[in-house]
Motif scaffolding. Structure first.
Motif, PDB file in Angstrom:
ATOM      1  N   GLY A 210       0.759  -1.243   0.000  1.00  0.00           N
ATOM      2  CA  GLY A 210       0.000   0.000   0.000  1.00  0.00           C
ATOM      3  C   GLY A 210       0.786   1.288   0.000  1.00  0.00           C
ATOM      4  N   GLY A 211       2.102   1.238  -0.286  1.00  0.00           N
ATOM      5  CA  GLY A 211       2.876   2.464  -0.388  1.00  0.00           C
ATOM      6  C   GLY A 211       2.763   3.343   0.844  1.00  0.00           C
ATOM      7  N   ASP A 212       2.466   4.619   0.631  1.00  0.00           N
ATOM      8  CA  ASP A 212       2.364   5.571   1.738  1.00  0.00           C
ATOM      9  C   ASP A 212       1.133   5.332   2.598  1.00  0.00           C
ATOM     10  OD1 ASP A 212       4.695   6.817   0.969  1.00  0.00           O
ATOM     11  OD2 ASP A 212       3.666   8.270  -0.322  1.00  0.00           O
ATOM     12  N   GLU A 262      -0.685  -5.080  13.600  1.00  0.00           N
ATOM     13  CA  GLU A 262      -2.048  -5.086  14.132  1.00  0.00           C
ATOM     14  C   GLU A 262      -2.603  -3.668  14.282  1.00  0.00           C
ATOM     15  OE1 GLU A 262      -1.559  -7.299  17.691  1.00  0.00           O
ATOM     16  OE2 GLU A 262      -1.444  -9.247  16.667  1.00  0.00           O
ATOM     17  N   ALA A 263      -1.696  -2.705  14.490  1.00  0.00           N
ATOM     18  CA  ALA A 263      -2.137  -1.313  14.611  1.00  0.00           C
ATOM     19  C   ALA A 263      -2.530  -0.725  13.268  1.00  0.00           C
ATOM     20  CB  ALA A 263      -1.034  -0.465  15.238  1.00  0.00           C
ATOM     21  N   PHE A 264      -2.078  -1.380  12.189  1.00  0.00           N
ATOM     22  CA  PHE A 264      -2.449  -0.926  10.853  1.00  0.00           C
ATOM     23  C   PHE A 264      -3.913  -1.263  10.601  1.00  0.00           C
ATOM     24  CE2 PHE A 264      -2.818  -2.479   6.353  1.00  0.00           C
ATOM     25  CZ  PHE A 264      -2.938  -1.229   5.773  1.00  0.00           C
ATOM     26  N   SER A 265      -4.713  -0.249  10.365  1.00  0.00           N
ATOM     27  CA  SER A 265      -6.149  -0.437  10.136  1.00  0.00           C
ATOM     28  C   SER A 265      -6.423  -0.623   8.653  1.00  0.00           C
ATOM     29  CB  SER A 265      -6.930   0.767  10.662  1.00  0.00           C
ATOM     30  OG  SER A 265      -8.278   0.707  10.237  1.00  0.00           O
ATOM     31  N   PHE A 266      -6.868  -1.821   8.289  1.00  0.00           N
ATOM     32  CA  PHE A 266      -7.190  -2.058   6.887  1.00  0.00           C
ATOM     33  C   PHE A 266      -8.382  -1.200   6.460  1.00  0.00           C
ATOM     34  CE2 PHE A 266      -9.010  -4.194   3.229  1.00  0.00           C
ATOM     35  CZ  PHE A 266      -7.885  -4.470   2.478  1.00  0.00           C
ATOM     36  N   ARG A 275     -10.664   7.411  -1.506  1.00  0.00           N
ATOM     37  CA  ARG A 275     -10.582   8.853  -1.731  1.00  0.00           C
ATOM     38  C   ARG A 275      -9.736   9.187  -2.950  1.00  0.00           C
ATOM     39  NH1 ARG A 275      -9.882   9.468   4.128  1.00  0.00           N
ATOM     40  NH2 ARG A 275      -7.657   9.807   3.793  1.00  0.00           N
ATOM     41  N   GLY A 276      -9.140   8.150  -3.553  1.00  0.00           N
ATOM     42  CA  GLY A 276      -8.399   8.377  -4.786  1.00  0.00           C
ATOM     43  C   GLY A 276      -6.921   8.613  -4.603  1.00  0.00           C
ATOM     44  N   SER A 277      -6.388   8.462  -3.372  1.00  0.00           N
ATOM     45  CA  SER A 277      -4.959   8.661  -3.178  1.00  0.00           C
ATOM     46  C   SER A 277      -4.151   7.513  -3.792  1.00  0.00           C
ATOM     47  CB  SER A 277      -4.634   8.790  -1.689  1.00  0.00           C
ATOM     48  OG  SER A 277      -5.111   7.660  -0.977  1.00  0.00           O
ATOM     49  N   THR A 278      -4.788   6.359  -3.949  1.00  0.00           N
ATOM     50  CA  THR A 278      -4.194   5.234  -4.686  1.00  0.00           C
ATOM     51  C   THR A 278      -5.316   4.600  -5.491  1.00  0.00           C
ATOM     52  OG1 THR A 278      -4.644   3.649  -2.910  1.00  0.00           O
ATOM     53  CG2 THR A 278      -2.524   4.795  -2.850  1.00  0.00           C
ATOM     54  N   ASP A 279      -5.033   3.461  -6.109  1.00  0.00           N
ATOM     55  CA  ASP A 279      -6.079   2.752  -6.850  1.00  0.00           C
ATOM     56  C   ASP A 279      -7.160   2.297  -5.897  1.00  0.00           C
ATOM     57  OD1 ASP A 279      -3.611   1.119  -8.934  1.00  0.00           O
ATOM     58  OD2 ASP A 279      -4.634   3.049  -9.189  1.00  0.00           O
ATOM     59  N   ALA A 280      -8.330   1.974  -6.448  1.00  0.00           N
ATOM     60  CA  ALA A 280      -9.417   1.450  -5.629  1.00  0.00           C
ATOM     61  C   ALA A 280      -8.930   0.213  -4.891  1.00  0.00           C
ATOM     62  CB  ALA A 280     -10.615   1.113  -6.498  1.00  0.00           C
ATOM     63  N   ILE A 281      -9.461  -0.013  -3.678  1.00  0.00           N
ATOM     64  CA  ILE A 281      -8.941  -1.049  -2.793  1.00  0.00           C
ATOM     65  C   ILE A 281      -8.949  -2.425  -3.433  1.00  0.00           C
ATOM     66  CG2 ILE A 281     -11.217  -1.339  -1.709  1.00  0.00           C
ATOM     67  CD1 ILE A 281      -7.751  -1.793  -0.081  1.00  0.00           C
ATOM     68  N   LYS A 282      -9.990  -2.756  -4.207  1.00  0.00           N
ATOM     69  CA  LYS A 282     -10.071  -4.092  -4.793  1.00  0.00           C
ATOM     70  C   LYS A 282      -9.049  -4.300  -5.896  1.00  0.00           C
ATOM     71  CE  LYS A 282     -14.903  -5.078  -3.675  1.00  0.00           C
ATOM     72  NZ  LYS A 282     -16.238  -5.469  -4.194  1.00  0.00           N
ATOM     73  N   GLU A 283      -8.441  -3.225  -6.368  1.00  0.00           N
ATOM     74  CA  GLU A 283      -7.451  -3.339  -7.421  1.00  0.00           C
ATOM     75  C   GLU A 283      -6.030  -3.428  -6.857  1.00  0.00           C
ATOM     76  OE1 GLU A 283      -7.979  -0.106 -10.079  1.00  0.00           O
ATOM     77  OE2 GLU A 283     -10.038  -0.641 -10.613  1.00  0.00           O
ATOM     78  N   THR A 284      -5.884  -3.273  -5.562  1.00  0.00           N
ATOM     79  CA  THR A 284      -4.562  -3.359  -4.962  1.00  0.00           C
ATOM     80  C   THR A 284      -4.236  -4.804  -4.609  1.00  0.00           C
ATOM     81  OG1 THR A 284      -5.347  -3.053  -2.689  1.00  0.00           O
ATOM     82  CG2 THR A 284      -4.871  -1.068  -3.968  1.00  0.00           C
ATOM     83  N   PHE A 285      -2.956  -5.116  -4.598  1.00  0.00           N
ATOM     84  CA  PHE A 285      -2.514  -6.460  -4.222  1.00  0.00           C
ATOM     85  C   PHE A 285      -2.948  -6.790  -2.801  1.00  0.00           C
ATOM     86  CE2 PHE A 285       0.952  -9.063  -2.306  1.00  0.00           C
ATOM     87  CZ  PHE A 285       0.679 -10.241  -2.981  1.00  0.00           C
ATOM     88  N   GLY A 287      -5.432  -5.603  -1.118  1.00  0.00           N
ATOM     89  CA  GLY A 287      -6.877  -5.802  -1.060  1.00  0.00           C
ATOM     90  C   GLY A 287      -7.305  -7.154  -1.603  1.00  0.00           C
ATOM     91  N   ARG A 288      -6.666  -7.586  -2.688  1.00  0.00           N
ATOM     92  CA  ARG A 288      -7.037  -8.876  -3.292  1.00  0.00           C
ATOM     93  C   ARG A 288      -6.624 -10.045  -2.399  1.00  0.00           C
ATOM     94  NH1 ARG A 288      -5.025  -6.401  -7.824  1.00  0.00           N
ATOM     95  NH2 ARG A 288      -3.232  -7.789  -7.981  1.00  0.00           N
ATOM     96  N   VAL A 289      -5.465  -9.930  -1.759  1.00  0.00           N
ATOM     97  CA  VAL A 289      -5.032 -10.986  -0.847  1.00  0.00           C
ATOM     98  C   VAL A 289      -6.009 -11.104   0.324  1.00  0.00           C
ATOM     99  CG1 VAL A 289      -3.257 -11.674   0.808  1.00  0.00           C
ATOM    100  CG2 VAL A 289      -2.595 -10.859  -1.447  1.00  0.00           C
ATOM    101  N   ARG A 290      -6.384  -9.973   0.885  1.00  0.00           N
ATOM    102  CA  ARG A 290      -7.311  -9.983   2.019  1.00  0.00           C
ATOM    103  C   ARG A 290      -8.665 -10.561   1.616  1.00  0.00           C
ATOM    104  NH1 ARG A 290      -8.230  -7.248   6.998  1.00  0.00           N
ATOM    105  NH2 ARG A 290     -10.405  -6.729   7.380  1.00  0.00           N
ATOM    106  N   GLU A 291      -9.165 -10.162   0.466  1.00  0.00           N
ATOM    107  CA  GLU A 291     -10.462 -10.657   0.010  1.00  0.00           C
ATOM    108  C   GLU A 291     -10.430 -12.166  -0.204  1.00  0.00           C
ATOM    109  OE1 GLU A 291     -13.727  -9.817  -3.577  1.00  0.00           O
ATOM    110  OE2 GLU A 291     -11.787  -8.795  -3.572  1.00  0.00           O
ATOM    111  N   LEU A 292      -9.320 -12.660  -0.756  1.00  0.00           N
ATOM    112  CA  LEU A 292      -9.188 -14.103  -0.983  1.00  0.00           C
ATOM    113  C   LEU A 292      -9.138 -14.853   0.341  1.00  0.00           C
ATOM    114  CD1 LEU A 292      -8.806 -16.264  -3.205  1.00  0.00           C
ATOM    115  CD2 LEU A 292      -6.347 -15.981  -2.901  1.00  0.00           C
ATOM    116  N   CYS A 293      -8.389 -14.329   1.303  1.00  0.00           N
ATOM    117  CA  CYS A 293      -8.304 -14.985   2.609  1.00  0.00           C
ATOM    118  C   CYS A 293      -9.685 -15.100   3.252  1.00  0.00           C
ATOM    119  CB  CYS A 293      -7.363 -14.204   3.525  1.00  0.00           C
ATOM    120  SG  CYS A 293      -5.610 -14.320   3.094  1.00  0.00           S
ATOM    121  N   ILE A 294     -10.445 -14.024   3.216  1.00  0.00           N
ATOM    122  CA  ILE A 294     -11.770 -14.026   3.840  1.00  0.00           C
ATOM    123  C   ILE A 294     -12.718 -14.956   3.108  1.00  0.00           C
ATOM    124  CG2 ILE A 294     -13.778 -12.579   4.341  1.00  0.00           C
ATOM    125  CD1 ILE A 294     -11.829 -10.262   4.816  1.00  0.00           C
TER     126      ILE A 294
END
Length: 528
Positions: A210-212, A262-266, A275-285, A287-294
């Motif tokens: 997630g970069g910055d 753990e302090a990092f809030s997904f 908000r557009g500071s990066t790509d939409a969440i589902k398009e990020t690596f 985000g996709r890993v988290r969605e697959l895990c769930i």
């Protein structure tokens, strides 16, 4: 239990990788099967199949455990050298291991009922302090969780193999590397392995996480990396059955990293993406890993576990290989030849080099990389046997056992690598005209069970970018005099062994260092 026997069978590093990525990402997994095989359990005839012969230890019951504790993965290789059997069995406490020698390794991709995730759970469950939900998912105890591994493998292939993604990652990671190299002062002292770990794992973490907006943007970033290095490089010790047997420094480092992740809030990360500071969440690596895990039953409360598994699989192998690269490039003659190649490459490229062209422009650099993988690729690859199955149509592998393929016997085989197989000679990968030959295809660090590490292309391009940046900008002088490659660390749990000693060097900037050098990945090919 496997942990109690302190068995550390390497996953694919990441070939990561780079192994991983050497050796291989820890989630790279599938049930290998023959294309002609039918579904369901195999019909086995005990009268026509052989159970691999058991080799007893010199000290009853605990001998093999003590051998591994003392010699690491080299112990399995030494057992291979002591017997003419192509496959044999050893017992480490209650664990049954079938060890496959190189002559039968070609049959491994065709074996059914192999599984990686349960082995990952055994290897990394205690060292990473994984929770019960995460362990349950990796044990593959139900049909849903058994589909998880192949889906993760698919996601990794889609993420790390296409050229457009490689291009993005190479440029992002090189940007972080350039920042670290540019910040280094002439005369600065660094511990080589420590600096490479912080630089590469930090760059990889920021690029993938997630970069910055991700956890690696934490103001205490360097403390996170320092503690991550401490506990990832000591996972064999963290595998001890009781905490009182573990150095408090290691427990503190692991606790620090887990608390920061753990302090990092997904949820906050997702909001920033929206908000557009990066790509939409589902398009990020991420985000996709988290969605697959769930999707496959992972608990959201175990998100830190899944991140640690990814980091453990993606980071250490490329770091180890890159560190060995610079240790061997300390040889004055080899360094002069490699720098000459790089200088000419930069000159011909007019200050903007494409790392995908390095195999043609800098064959000795790539030959050195391959020789690093061969020389230090002495780890072992393994799988869990979840149903009775056969190897080479002749040997019976029992349900609940593990199958292990040590790589050092293959990588030191004189029939393949020549009479000087025990020496570090990058020239073995070159033709008479100085170009690369096809010998690198005989390397097995990327996998022997039918699935190759999907991060192998990213790993080598990361390593090449770092090599170019450092060699063309700095000379390294060890504080203790001559710079000879140290011995291997026998406590490495997975993938390439790390150096047993971290060498402190003085960095002195070269007067003719190129200014404004650009590194990219533009070609539509993957030569490595």
């Amino acid at each position: 239990m496997l942990n109690e026997a302190l068995l550390a069978i390497g996953p694919v590093p990441i070939a990561a990788g780079i192994l991983l990525l050497l050796v291989a990402a820890v989630y790279t997994h599938r049930f290998s099967s023959s294309k002609s095989a039918t579904a369901g359990k195999l019909k086995l005839d005990p009268e026509t199949l052989q159970i691999p012969q058991t080799i007893s230890p010199k000290i009853p019951y605990i001998g093999h455990v003590l051998g591994f504790v003392e010699d690491g993965h080299s112990y399995f290789s030494s057992l291979c050298a002591r017997t003419s059997l192509p496959v044999f069995t050893i017992r480490m406490a209650k664990v049954k291991l079938s060890i496959v020698k190189p002559e039968l390794a070609r049959h491994l991709p065709k074996v059914r009922h192999f599984s990686l995730s349960p082995l990952v759970q055994q290897l990394f469950g205690r060292p990473l302090a994984l929770g019960e939900f995460s362990r349950s998912l990796l044990k593959e105890e139900d049909e849903m969780s058994r589909k998880f591994g192949p889906e993760v493998s698919r996601l990794f292939r889609e993420e790390f193999i296409p050229n457009k993604n490689l291009r993005k990652y190479v440029e992002e990671i090189d940007g972080y590397v350039l920042r670290e190299v540019g910040a280094m002062k002439s005369g600065q002292k660094i511990f080589l392995e420590d600096w490479i770990f912080k630089t590469l794992v930090g760059a990889l973490g920021k690029s993938l996480w997630g970069g910055d907006n991700g956890p690696f943007s934490d103001p205490e970033f360097y403390n996170i990396i320092k503690n991550l290095d401490t506990f990832l490089m000591n996972m064999k010790r963290l595998n001890a059955p009781f905490n009182f047997m573990i150095d408090e420094k290691l427990l503190t480092a692991r606790r620090f990293v887990r608390e920061r992740l753990e302090a990092f809030s997904f949820e906050e990360y997702a909001e920033k993406c929206a908000r557009g500071s990066t790509d939409a969440i589902k398009e990020t690596f991420l985000g996709r890993v988290r969605e697959l895990c769930i999707t496959y039953g992972a608990a959201t409360g175990g998100w830190t576990d899944y991140q640690l598994l990814l980091i453990a699989g993606l980071g250490p192998n490329v770091m180890a290989a890159s560190t060995w690269m610079f240790h061997h490039l300390a040889d004055p003659e080899l360094l002069t030849q490699v720098r000459s190649e790089l200088d000419e490459f930069v000159k011909q490229s007019e200050g903007s080099i494409d790392v995908a062209n390095m195999s043609e422009a800098c064959p000795l650099v790539l030959a050195t990389w391959y020789e690093v993988l061969r020389t230090h690729g002495g780890f072992s690859l393994g799988r869990y046997v979840h149903e009775d199955t056969t190897l080479a149509g002749k040997y019976l592998l029992k349900k609940g056992s593990y199958t292990l393929a040590p790589l050092r016997p293959h990588h030191q085989d004189r029939q393949i690598w020549g009479a000087a197989a025990d020496q570090f000679l990058p020239g073995r990968f070159l033709k008479e005209d100085g170009s690369l030959d096809e010998l690198q295809r005989k390397l097995r660090v990327y996998g022997v069970f039918g699935t190759l590490c999907p991060g192998r292309y990213l790993a080598v391009h990361m390593a090449m970018a770092l090599t170019v940046r450092l060699l063309l900008a700095f000379d390294m002088t060890p504080l203790n005099g001559s710079h000879k490659p140290p011995s291997e660390n026998k406590d490495t749990i997975a993938g390439l062994a790390t150096p047993a000693l971290d060498v402190e060097v003085v960095m002195r900037r070269l007067e003719n260092a190129p200014e404004g050098l650009e590194i990219s990945f533009k070609s539509n090919r993957q030569e490595f």
